[in-house]
Design a protein around this motif. Structure first.
Motif, PDB file in Angstrom:
ATOM      1  N   UNK A   1      -8.330 -24.960 -22.902  1.00 51.81           N
ATOM      2  CA  UNK A   1      -7.778 -24.025 -21.996  1.00 51.81           C
ATOM      3  C   UNK A   1      -7.720 -22.647 -22.028  1.00 51.81           C
ATOM      4  N   UNK A   2      -8.472 -22.119 -23.066  1.00 55.86           N
ATOM      5  CA  UNK A   2      -8.674 -20.816 -23.219  1.00 55.86           C
ATOM      6  C   UNK A   2      -9.877 -20.033 -22.406  1.00 55.86           C
ATOM      7  N   UNK A   3      -9.606 -18.778 -22.341  1.00 55.09           N
ATOM      8  CA  UNK A   3     -10.415 -17.894 -21.567  1.00 55.09           C
ATOM      9  C   UNK A   3     -11.314 -16.873 -22.326  1.00 55.09           C
ATOM     10  N   UNK A   4     -12.261 -16.421 -21.895  1.00 55.86           N
ATOM     11  CA  UNK A   4     -12.912 -15.045 -22.461  1.00 55.86           C
ATOM     12  C   UNK A   4     -13.166 -14.399 -21.472  1.00 55.86           C
ATOM     13  N   UNK A   5     -12.772 -13.038 -21.593  1.00 57.89           N
ATOM     14  CA  UNK A   5     -12.904 -11.972 -20.813  1.00 57.89           C
ATOM     15  C   UNK A   5     -14.035 -10.793 -21.081  1.00 57.89           C
ATOM     16  N   UNK A   6     -14.895 -10.683 -20.008  1.00 62.33           N
ATOM     17  CA  UNK A   6     -15.854  -9.517 -19.821  1.00 62.33           C
ATOM     18  C   UNK A   6     -15.137  -8.295 -19.219  1.00 62.33           C
ATOM     19  N   UNK A   7     -15.466  -7.041 -19.451  1.00 60.61           N
ATOM     20  CA  UNK A   7     -15.066  -5.927 -18.691  1.00 60.61           C
ATOM     21  C   UNK A   7     -16.462  -5.125 -18.637  1.00 60.61           C
ATOM     22  N   UNK A   8     -16.679  -4.624 -17.483  1.00 54.54           N
ATOM     23  CA  UNK A   8     -17.828  -3.749 -17.322  1.00 54.54           C
ATOM     24  C   UNK A   8     -17.603  -2.488 -16.876  1.00 54.54           C
ATOM     25  N   UNK A   9     -17.472  -1.166 -17.611  1.00 55.09           N
ATOM     26  CA  UNK A   9     -17.217   0.040 -17.137  1.00 55.09           C
ATOM     27  C   UNK A   9     -18.335   0.587 -16.882  1.00 55.09           C
ATOM     28  N   UNK A  63      -3.402 -13.127 -13.302  1.00 53.30           N
ATOM     29  CA  UNK A  63      -2.058 -13.570 -13.460  1.00 53.30           C
ATOM     30  C   UNK A  63      -1.707 -14.032 -14.939  1.00 53.30           C
ATOM     31  N   UNK A  64      -0.552 -13.850 -15.179  1.00 50.56           N
ATOM     32  CA  UNK A  64       0.258 -14.133 -16.455  1.00 50.56           C
ATOM     33  C   UNK A  64      -0.326 -15.194 -17.222  1.00 50.56           C
ATOM     34  N   UNK A  65      -0.305 -16.423 -16.585  1.00 41.07           N
ATOM     35  CA  UNK A  65      -0.868 -17.645 -17.205  1.00 41.07           C
ATOM     36  C   UNK A  65      -2.229 -17.386 -17.694  1.00 41.07           C
ATOM     37  N   UNK A  66      -3.133 -16.869 -16.937  1.00 43.09           N
ATOM     38  CA  UNK A  66      -4.483 -16.501 -17.391  1.00 43.09           C
ATOM     39  C   UNK A  66      -4.642 -15.515 -18.436  1.00 43.09           C
ATOM     40  N   UNK A  67      -3.790 -14.501 -18.440  1.00 38.88           N
ATOM     41  CA  UNK A  67      -3.687 -13.482 -19.594  1.00 38.88           C
ATOM     42  C   UNK A  67      -3.300 -14.206 -20.916  1.00 38.88           C
ATOM     43  N   UNK A  68      -2.446 -15.170 -20.681  1.00 40.49           N
ATOM     44  CA  UNK A  68      -1.965 -15.613 -22.036  1.00 40.49           C
ATOM     45  C   UNK A  68      -2.875 -16.664 -22.536  1.00 40.49           C
ATOM     46  N   UNK A  69      -3.819 -16.910 -22.027  1.00 40.47           N
ATOM     47  CA  UNK A  69      -5.143 -17.910 -22.358  1.00 40.47           C
ATOM     48  C   UNK A  69      -6.196 -17.198 -23.057  1.00 40.47           C
ATOM     49  N   UNK A  70      -6.211 -15.830 -23.008  1.00 39.80           N
ATOM     50  CA  UNK A  70      -7.492 -15.031 -23.322  1.00 39.80           C
ATOM     51  C   UNK A  70      -7.591 -15.253 -24.806  1.00 39.80           C
ATOM     52  N   UNK A  71      -8.566 -15.402 -25.395  1.00 38.15           N
ATOM     53  CA  UNK A  71      -8.905 -15.365 -26.785  1.00 38.15           C
ATOM     54  C   UNK A  71      -9.807 -14.402 -27.251  1.00 38.15           C
ATOM     55  N   UNK A  72     -10.702 -13.985 -26.277  1.00 37.73           N
ATOM     56  CA  UNK A  72     -11.635 -12.792 -26.688  1.00 37.73           C
ATOM     57  C   UNK A  72     -12.052 -12.047 -25.608  1.00 37.73           C
ATOM     58  N   UNK A  73     -12.564 -10.686 -25.782  1.00 35.63           N
ATOM     59  CA  UNK A  73     -12.821 -10.042 -24.715  1.00 35.63           C
ATOM     60  C   UNK A  73     -14.198  -9.098 -25.196  1.00 35.63           C
ATOM     61  N   UNK A  74     -15.057  -8.978 -24.313  1.00 32.52           N
ATOM     62  CA  UNK A  74     -16.245  -8.164 -24.547  1.00 32.52           C
ATOM     63  C   UNK A  74     -16.237  -6.733 -23.582  1.00 32.52           C
ATOM     64  N   UNK A  75     -16.828  -5.848 -24.083  1.00 30.35           N
ATOM     65  CA  UNK A  75     -16.890  -4.682 -23.263  1.00 30.35           C
ATOM     66  C   UNK A  75     -18.344  -4.246 -23.050  1.00 30.35           C
ATOM     67  N   UNK A  76     -18.838  -4.107 -21.825  1.00 31.07           N
ATOM     68  CA  UNK A  76     -20.142  -3.656 -21.436  1.00 31.07           C
ATOM     69  C   UNK A  76     -19.732  -2.233 -20.862  1.00 31.07           C
ATOM     70  N   UNK A  77     -20.731  -1.271 -21.164  1.00 34.35           N
ATOM     71  CA  UNK A  77     -20.321   0.043 -20.582  1.00 34.35           C
ATOM     72  C   UNK A  77     -21.687   0.648 -20.059  1.00 34.35           C
TER      73      UNK A  77
END
Length: 503
Positions: A1-9, A63-77
């Motif tokens: 049920x975990x999520x990873x997040x990618x951010x592109x700045x 949404x809050x449920x998705x945020x609670x499932x985040x395990x890792x974040x990667x940043x693109x810039x």
């Protein structure tokens, strides 16, 4: 049920992609626009706080449920930007960006001090180009001396976001190679180029530690709480947007060529060894996967087709329809689409030109096709240089706005004589950052994850958009491409003797 997040700045916006690796599904995508400070001198800047505010806005949409499932974040810039920090970690001035051309004189000064452009390539693999981070330091010393006096840390845009997320300062090799100071062969800072940038200051003391591509760091508890994320979240090393787009298109092992048809056009490929051109025909970057990423950038791609469409009063969405009835070679028309100057080849003062006009071929359909062909031929010219360096490719992964055109997809396949595939995930850089975060998270927990295998598993190809070369078109494009190269030789000669484009 975990999520990873990618951010592109990016330059125009910040984008967030939340990915469920177990189901291979992007569960949420959000974006937030960014402003740009543009000056008549060519300066292009943004306030680093704008990036942070945009990231906050993107997480607020998740949404809050998705945020609670985040395990890792990667940043693109966005690459090459300069974020100056003081010793306490405060930003001292707006960040000068990759598209800032106000520092051309400083590029020349650094290269002269180092012994010329060829010497820079010998020292680090790249010359010092306008937009690269290096030239922004002497510019700051001249124009913002109070900032330069207080400068304690040099960060790139994605580094600064990582610093905000973790409280830690670091760089990874991919984005660092876009500063102009990193010797891409040894993955070490070049003392000579740092001294050529400022002989009176020990700039290496301002550079944060270099970390490996699979490194990760814990999120700062206060930031986790603010964003509604678990305190166990880890932040991966991240990387430049081109490096993350390579991961997001599955370009992490030999044989794949990524091509982006955006305002500018880019070609990049994975290599397991440094690929440096003595003539600086491409950017010799490191990847954000532990390898290298030779990259070619042309300044005029969709800008050429958009300009023609605007001149004739239609939109690029209708471009394919406008080309119905035309054929490869555009009836003999050849366009050099250098409306914005050109980087590859290095013709910064060049202008666009249309050749081969006669009473029969001068139609808007042919002119639009000539613009599309010219932009494609310019990328093919760079591709020829990669082939000459010994690289070989099995397929092209196509992204960017131009990839939405069925005619352009087929044209790329025919001109390059390679099958073309379009990744299912359109946000390649953000998705690549998410995959890097997944990889780093697995490694941090002792699992021997292989990024190439992960990319093969998670980078899916959009059904129905893949095309193969059409034999009957290939020969026609070969003849037209030879015409393009002849006109290109003429342009090189003309702009060498008339750098401002005047007779």
């Amino acid at each position: 049920m975990s999520l990873v997040v990618g951010l592109d700045v990016g330059t125009q916006s910040v984008k967030l992609v939340a990915y469920d690796a177990a189901t291979r599904r992007v569960v949420s995508t959000h974006g937030h626009p960014l402003e740009l400070i543009a000056g008549d001198d060519g300066s292009r800047e943004q306030k680093a706080q704008w990036w942070i505010d945009a990231i906050r806005a993107c997480f607020a949409k998740l949404d809050a449920n998705s945020r609670s499932r985040v395990t890792a974040i990667g940043v693109s810039g966005q690459q090459h930007g300069f974020v100056p920090l003081d010793a306490a970690g405060n930003v001292l001035a707006p960040a000068k960006l990759w598209c800032d051309t106000s520092t051309q004189a400083e590029c020349d000064e650094i290269m002269d001090a180092a012994g010329g452009a060829a010497r820079c390539v010998a020292l680090a693999g790249n010359p010092i180009l306008a937009g690269y981070t290096a030239s922004k330091l002497p510019w700051t010393r001249k124009h913002r001396p109070e900032v330069y006096a207080r400068l304690a840390t040099i960060l790139l845009p994605h580094d600064y976001v990582n610093f905000w997320l973790t409280g830690e300062r670091w760089m990874e090799y991919g984005d660092a190679s876009g500063t102009g100071w990193l010797d891409v062969r040894t993955r070490q800072w070049s003392p000579e180029l740092l001294a050529a940038t400022d002989a009176d200051r020990k700039l290496i003391d301002c550079l944060p530690p270099l970390v490996e591509a699979d490194a990760s760091f814990p999120i700062a508890p206060a930031i986790a709480d603010e964003l509604g994320l678990p305190r166990s979240v880890r932040i991966s090393a991240g990387g430049g947007d081109n490096m993350m787009a390579a991961i997001g298109t599955g370009n992490v092992e030999p044989g794949v060529l990524s091509m982006s048809l955006g305002t500018s056009g880019t070609l990049f490929a994975y290599a397991d060894h440094p690929v440096v051109d003595d003539a600086a025909g491409w950017a010799a970057f490191c990847s954000s996967t532990g390898g290298w990423l030779p990259l070619i950038c042309t300044m005029n791609c969709t800008i050429a087709t958009e300009s023609v469409a605007k001149a004739f009063g239609f939109g690029t969405r209708d471009g394919d329809a406008m080309m119905v009835g035309t054929s490869p070679g555009a009836g003999g028309l050849v366009m050099l689409p250098f409306l914005n100057g050109e980087r590859t080849p290095d013709l910064p003062h060049a202008r666009g030109s249309l050749h081969g006009m006669d009473l029969n071929n001068l139609t808007r359909g042919n002119i639009y096709r000539a613009a599309m062909e010219g932009a494609t031929y310019a990328l093919r010219n760079g591709y020829d240089a990669l082939l000459a360096a010994g690289l070989r490719f099995d397929a092209i992964r196509l992204t960017g706005g131009g990839s939405h055109s069925a005619a352009w997809r087929q044209m790329v396949a025919d001109v390059f004589e390679l099958p073309v595939e379009v990744p299912l995930q359109a946000e390649g850089a953000a998705f690549g950052a998410a995959l890097q975060a997944l990889w780093a998270h697995e490694r941090a927990h002792g699992r021997d994850a292989d990024l190439a295998a992960m990319a093969r598993e998670h980078v899916l190809i959009a059904p129905g958009l893949s095309v193969r070369p059409d034999g009957k078109n290939v020969a026609a494009y070969q003849a037209s491409y030879r015409q393009f190269l002849r006109h290109l030789d003429g342009a090189k000669s003309f702009y060498a003797s008339h750098p401002a484009g005047t007779a």
